[in-house]
Design a protein around this motif. Structure first.
Motif, mmCIF file in Angstrom:
data_model
loop_
_atom_site.group_PDB
_atom_site.id
_atom_site.type_symbol
_atom_site.label_atom_id
_atom_site.label_comp_id
_atom_site.label_asym_id
_atom_site.label_seq_id
_atom_site.Cartn_x
_atom_site.Cartn_y
_atom_site.Cartn_z
ATOM 1 N N GLY A 528 16.024 39.534 29.248
ATOM 2 C CA GLY A 528 14.915 38.951 29.308
ATOM 3 C C GLY A 528 13.851 39.350 30.523
ATOM 4 N N ASP A 529 13.579 38.156 31.081
ATOM 5 C CA ASP A 529 12.705 38.521 32.546
ATOM 6 C C ASP A 529 13.740 38.603 33.687
ATOM 7 N N GLU A 530 15.022 38.204 33.405
ATOM 8 C CA GLU A 530 15.988 38.219 34.611
ATOM 9 C C GLU A 530 16.757 39.521 34.763
ATOM 10 N N THR A 531 17.161 39.911 35.629
ATOM 11 C CA THR A 531 17.928 41.035 36.207
ATOM 12 C C THR A 531 19.231 40.354 36.783
ATOM 13 N N ILE A 532 20.345 40.429 36.299
ATOM 14 C CA ILE A 532 21.703 40.146 36.862
ATOM 15 C C ILE A 532 22.619 41.022 37.228
ATOM 16 N N ILE A 533 23.008 41.086 38.526
ATOM 17 C CA ILE A 533 24.190 41.833 39.125
ATOM 18 C C ILE A 533 25.519 41.204 39.201
ATOM 19 N N MET A 534 26.470 41.471 38.762
ATOM 20 C CA MET A 534 27.850 40.989 38.642
ATOM 21 C C MET A 534 28.799 41.868 39.621
ATOM 22 N N SER A 535 30.099 41.316 39.857
ATOM 23 C CA SER A 535 31.022 42.259 40.242
ATOM 24 C C SER A 535 32.305 41.860 39.560
ATOM 25 N N CYS A 536 33.329 42.374 40.016
ATOM 26 C CA CYS A 536 34.886 41.921 39.595
ATOM 27 C C CYS A 536 35.831 42.128 40.346
ATOM 28 N N SER A 537 36.971 41.353 40.218
ATOM 29 C CA SER A 537 38.080 41.739 41.179
ATOM 30 C C SER A 537 39.286 42.123 39.979
ATOM 31 N N MET A 538 40.147 42.822 40.455
ATOM 32 C CA MET A 538 41.003 43.431 39.523
ATOM 33 C C MET A 538 42.435 43.668 40.429
ATOM 34 N N GLY A 539 43.430 43.258 39.527
ATOM 35 C CA GLY A 539 44.795 43.412 39.802
ATOM 36 C C GLY A 539 45.299 44.243 38.828
ATOM 37 N N VAL A 540 46.169 45.319 39.708
ATOM 38 C CA VAL A 540 46.844 46.453 38.871
ATOM 39 C C VAL A 540 48.333 46.372 39.270
ATOM 40 N N SER A 541 49.283 46.593 38.193
ATOM 41 C CA SER A 541 50.556 46.506 38.243
ATOM 42 C C SER A 541 51.271 47.870 37.412
ATOM 43 N N LEU A 542 52.001 48.835 38.292
ATOM 44 C CA LEU A 542 52.163 49.945 37.744
ATOM 45 C C LEU A 542 53.725 49.997 37.270
ATOM 46 N N SER A 543 53.860 50.923 36.116
ATOM 47 C CA SER A 543 54.979 51.002 35.619
ATOM 48 C C SER A 543 56.070 51.622 36.680
ATOM 49 N N ASP A 544 57.366 51.016 36.652
ATOM 50 C CA ASP A 544 58.259 51.453 37.574
ATOM 51 C C ASP A 544 59.742 51.702 36.821
ATOM 52 N N GLY A 545 59.409 51.672 35.642
ATOM 53 C CA GLY A 545 60.927 51.865 34.975
ATOM 54 C C GLY A 545 61.772 50.533 34.921
ATOM 55 N N VAL A 546 61.414 49.557 35.508
ATOM 56 C CA VAL A 546 62.460 48.519 35.715
ATOM 57 C C VAL A 546 61.899 47.101 35.192
ATOM 58 N N THR A 547 60.452 46.875 35.913
ATOM 59 C CA THR A 547 59.643 45.743 35.664
ATOM 60 C C THR A 547 59.408 45.354 33.831
ATOM 61 N N THR A 548 59.444 44.170 33.383
ATOM 62 C CA THR A 548 59.321 43.755 32.071
ATOM 63 C C THR A 548 57.765 43.651 31.988
ATOM 64 N N PRO A 549 57.524 43.582 30.654
ATOM 65 C CA PRO A 549 55.913 43.622 30.426
ATOM 66 C C PRO A 549 55.341 42.328 30.729
ATOM 67 N N ASP A 550 56.203 41.061 30.544
ATOM 68 C CA ASP A 550 55.874 39.936 30.943
ATOM 69 C C ASP A 550 55.522 39.733 32.500
ATOM 70 N N GLN A 551 56.371 40.302 33.316
ATOM 71 C CA GLN A 551 56.347 40.441 34.702
ATOM 72 C C GLN A 551 55.107 41.252 35.093
ATOM 73 N N HIS A 552 54.946 42.336 34.508
ATOM 74 C CA HIS A 552 53.744 42.995 34.714
ATOM 75 C C HIS A 552 52.621 42.343 34.715
ATOM 76 N N ILE A 553 52.212 41.403 33.561
ATOM 77 C CA ILE A 553 51.237 40.658 33.388
ATOM 78 C C ILE A 553 50.919 39.751 34.711
ATOM 79 N N ILE A 554 52.102 39.181 35.225
ATOM 80 C CA ILE A 554 52.158 38.137 36.046
ATOM 81 C C ILE A 554 51.912 38.978 37.642
ATOM 82 N N ASN A 555 52.564 40.041 37.597
ATOM 83 C CA ASN A 555 52.126 40.861 38.793
ATOM 84 C C ASN A 555 50.488 41.392 38.933
ATOM 85 N N ALA A 556 50.020 41.701 37.975
ATOM 86 C CA ALA A 556 48.791 42.060 37.859
ATOM 87 C C ALA A 556 47.666 40.817 38.071
#
Length: 835
Positions: A528-556
């Motif tokens: 409408g009459d407003e302009t809103i500027i946002m930002s975000c914080s991101m956490g990344v967990s990379l595949s390593d052939g060892v970590t389980t999917p659930d742990q990847h989520i926790i790591n991220a």
């Protein structure tokens, strides 16, 4: 043959009668629609296509302000039918009030007027806009006519009208009428609490309320200036309003944090946190929890202003049109709330509009009943004319087929709904976790990303939930478009959190992929009459052939929180250092738990010295852990966050009582010992009983125990806090205010809170016990003495500080000048005379 002929005749008769009934039903429906159309004719239909003039609506606030919708409707109905079009510009002065804001708006406004349209007149809405027009109107527009509305400052309005090209409408209030009606319908209620803010309208309301109530005898009243309170503090104030009082809901939307709450937010605060009836002196809000209101019609005043502008544009002399001081009022009451307080319509004025009043079946459906009855008869006759066997057979087959198709559609719809977020229409958390368990397998290359919107709560509080929801939808839509083009998995993980899986890619913090995602959040969003500027914080967990999917989520998620802690608006790759940090915190927690279970705490005592005699007069007990490296700054914050501080509070209390008994049994003279009490210990409702049992078990008088609390606990005024203070007083225990000068630091509330001793914080000693400023410390000590309370000065480290404080007649000194915290054996024989 005769039977067949009879049925043929009957069928023909039924068909003819059914057609007649349907025709009559259509005639009745047409009559009903015509009558309804006459009642709801829209004035906008009288819009004149030939635009003769153009005016500017210049508003102090923004389009979200609660009066705007009714006002714009009034302008619409008065200007458009007379060939006058309008544009709107908002100052948004309710949210941006500083001189810098005003200067920036002036530059914007002048630029807009130079490069924009030309206007034949200006309609000004509210005081800030009127003041702006008085200051700059002639410079910007010359002598074009100006009509104002909503002016609460009568002096400003009269001054403006001294100019030959300005007239308008003063925003009269109906506060006196509101209070008069309230006294009539609640004759047995004598307590009135009026809420207002520091806006022009709010201050006028507060002053009027005080004047009116002061003239009345037998009534008790209180004014609450909401601008002095944060949102959380205001809620606590509202909770304290007695149920038998009456809340007068005036202009009160701006709090101490500079946040201008919407009408719906403020109404919800009153409704949710008070059982007292809520009465408003402005129109609107009735129906959302407010009992009733008598208020000026914002629609009518705007319409009158528009009609005045039309007259002036058509040639009337504006200098002969005097400022209007009165606008018709609207009286509204909520039927549901009336029932709660036993109020009947007879107690209200005849012109009162009753909202949510139940309507009878005839009121709702009376106009359509003839048509419905005729249609019903027609259907019966049609059904009678249909061969029952053929009809039922064919209908049954059709229904079975339709049911099968609908069942299949329902199954697909249920599966889709179970897998997707209802609000954003992307995968939900459960489905995303299952997806990762199937696809984030060790032999694949991928990146798991957790995205959290920075400061999304601020958008909710500033613009409201509706705007915040639209922002969330917009961001989700942009992420979804990007995810579809790259074949990524996207899901809503939490309220404002997204989970993504990028197959075949191992991203870095600076990779183009991360920047693409960041750009979505950084791009300005128009609402409408407003302009809103946002930002975000991101956490990344990379595949390593060892970590389980659930742990990847926790790591991220761990990496995402690390990004937030490091300033937000960035991405962060998970590393073993983060895991180490979590493990270290868990080690501390384990040591705290072990200490609580296995006598792992001990106490040290810092002497307190009488300033005049230089004699020992008491101690402050300070907790320590026996485990190596476990300093208070390490374990206390974690204990607070983990909810263990109440248990540690009991342990330290028992150690102090036992030590007092040990000193007594060893033949030493006892001195009062102060124990620190955290506000989080309020949840320990049995603490005082525990303390009482210890005093009785070890035969220690309450005069030797003092409880130190911070000033915030005094200000909360909760039932738990007040009960705690009363119980401690009953045991003869003195209450000390710790760290005075680091919080609200108002000497005013020392006159009514149940504190015996005030401890001045070291920060004030360091800041003010210097040349040119030390009179402040002296005055504080004197004021505390005038309130018949003792003053302890903390953090005294130098001899000259001690001598100056003795000169200022401080009662007790505590600090490294005399002694650091020491063992019980050293403390009980401590002698300060050699210092």
């Amino acid at each position: 043959m005769k039977k067949t002929a009879v049925f043929r005749t009957l069928r023909t008769v039924w068909l003819v009668l059914s057609v007649v009934c349907l025709i009559l039903a259509v005639i009745f429906l047409q009559i009903m629609v015509i009558n309804k159309g006459k009642k709801t004719e829209d004035p906008a239909f009288r819009y004149v296509e030939d635009v003769r003039h153009r005016v500017l609506l210049f508003c102090s606030y923004n389009s979200q302000y609660y009066t705007y919708a009714n006002q714009i409707e009034g302008f619409h109905d008065s200007l458009y039918p007379n060939g006058v079009e309008y544009d709107v510009i908002f100052m948004d002065a309710k949210n941006y009030r500083t001189s810098e804001d005003q200067s920036a708006f002036y530059n914007f406004f002048v630029s807009r007027m130079k490069n924009g349209k030309e206007y034949d007149g200006v309609i000004v809405v509210d005081d800030e806009a009127l003041q702006f027009m008085c200051d700059y109107g002639k410079k910007i527009f010359g002598d074009i006519p100006i009509v104002f509305i909503g002016a609460n400052n009568l002096t400003l309005a009269k001054k403006a009208c001294t100019r030959r090209n300005i007239t308008g409408f003063y925003e009269n209030d109906y506060l006196e009428e509101t209070l008069k009606l309230t006294r009539k319908i609640f004759p047995n209620r004598t307590k009135y609490v009026g809420f207002f803010d520091e806006s022009a309208a709010g201050k006028t309301d507060g002053a009027r309320f005080t004047i009116i109530m002061s003239r009345l005898t037998g009534y008790e009243f209180e004014t609450i200036n909401v601008t002095n309170y944060t949102k959380e503090q205001l809620i606590e104030v509202i909770k304290q309003v007695p149920d038998d009082a009456i809340i007068i809901y005036m202009t009160c939307f701006s709090d101490a944090d500079g946040i201008t709450h919407t009408k719906y937010e403020m109404t919800n605060f009153f409704k949710e946190y008070s059982n007292a009836p809520i009465v408003r002196c402005y129109e609107d809000a009735v129906g959302d929890g407010v009992l009733g209101s008598i208020g000026m019609s914002f629609y009518q005043q705007a319409k009158n202003a528009g009609e005045t502008m039309v007259k002036v544009l058509d040639g009337a002399d504006i200098s002969r049109i005097h400022m209007a001081l009165k606008t018709p009022s609207i009286t509204e009451f909520d039927y549901n709330v009336m029932a709660r307080y036993g109020i009947t319509e007879k107690m209200l004025p005849e012109e009162t509009i009753i909202i949510n009043k139940p309507v009878s079946f005839i009121d709702v459906y009376g106009a359509i009943l003839p048509s419905a009855g005729l249609i019903f008869l027609a259907m019966i006759m049609l059904l009678q004319s249909v061969n029952a066997t053929v009809f039922l057979g064919r209908e049954s087959n059709r229904e079975l087929l339709a049911s099968k198709e609908e069942l299949e559609k329902s199954q697909k719809r249920l599966i889709y709904q179970a897998e997707h977020d209802d609000f954003l229409d992307i995968l939900n958390r459960r489905t995303a976790v299952e997806y990762l368990r199937r696809h984030a397998i060790p032999d694949k290359v991928f990146s798991i990303i957790m995205v959290d919107i920075d400061n999304f709560k601020d958008v909710n509080e500033t613009y409201g939930h509706q705007v915040a929801d639209e922002v969330l939808k917009h961001l989700s839509y942009e992420l979804e478009n990007l995810a579809k083009t790259r074949d990524w998995m996207l899901a809503r993980y939490g309220g404002d959190e997204f989970l993504m899986m990028l197959s075949g890619e191992r991203v870095t913090e600076e990779s183009s992929t991360i920047q693409e995602i960041m750009k979505i959040f950084r791009n300005p969003i128009s609402m409408g009459d407003e302009t809103i500027i946002m930002s975000c914080s991101m956490g990344v967990s990379l595949s390593d052939g060892v970590t389980t999917p659930d742990q990847h989520i926790i790591n991220a998620e761990i990496a995402m929180y690390e990004a937030k802690q490091r300033g937000r608006n960035k991405a962060f790759l998970y590393s073993d250092d983060m895991k180490k940090k979590v493990r270290e915190e868990n080690k501390v927690k384990a040591k705290i738990l072990d200490a609580m279970d296995n006598d792992g705490f001990y106490m040290v005592y810092q002497p307190q010295i009488n300033t005049e005699t230089k004699k020992l007069c008491g101690f402050e007990a300070l907790v320590r852990m026996k485990a190596e490296g476990m300093y208070p700054g390490v374990f206390i914050p974690i204990a607070e966050a983990s909810g263990w501080i109440a248990r540690i509070g009991r342990i330290t209390t028992e150690l102090v009582i036992k030590q007092l008994a040990a000193w007594r049994d060893a033949g030493y003279m006892l001195y009062p010992v102060s124990i620190n009490y955290s506000s989080n210990q309020l949840s320990d409702i049995g603490y005082v009983e525990f303390l009482k049992e210890l005093l009785e078990e070890y035969n220690i008088s309450g005069q030797f125990v003092e409880i130190e609390v911070t000033e915030s606990l005094f200000l909360e005024k909760t039932e738990k806090a007040e009960s705690l203070f009363a119980q401690l007083k009953a045991l003869g225990i003195k209450i000390l205010m710790d760290d005075f000068g680091t919080g609200y630091s108002s000497l005013g509330y020392l006159t009514y809170i149940p504190v015996d001793v005030v401890k001045l914080d070291k920060s004030l000693v360091d800041a003010y016990l210097v040349g040119g400023k030390d009179s402040f410390i002296r005055d504080v000590i004197q004021l505390v003495h005038d309130l018949d309370k003792l003053m302890i000065i903390e953090g005294v480290e130098e001899k000259w500080q001690y001598e100056k404080l003795r000169e200022f007649k401080a009662d007790i000194i505590q600090g490294y000048y005399f002694s650091k915290p020491i063992s019980p054996e050293e403390a009980i024989v401590f002698d300060a005379s050699d210092e």
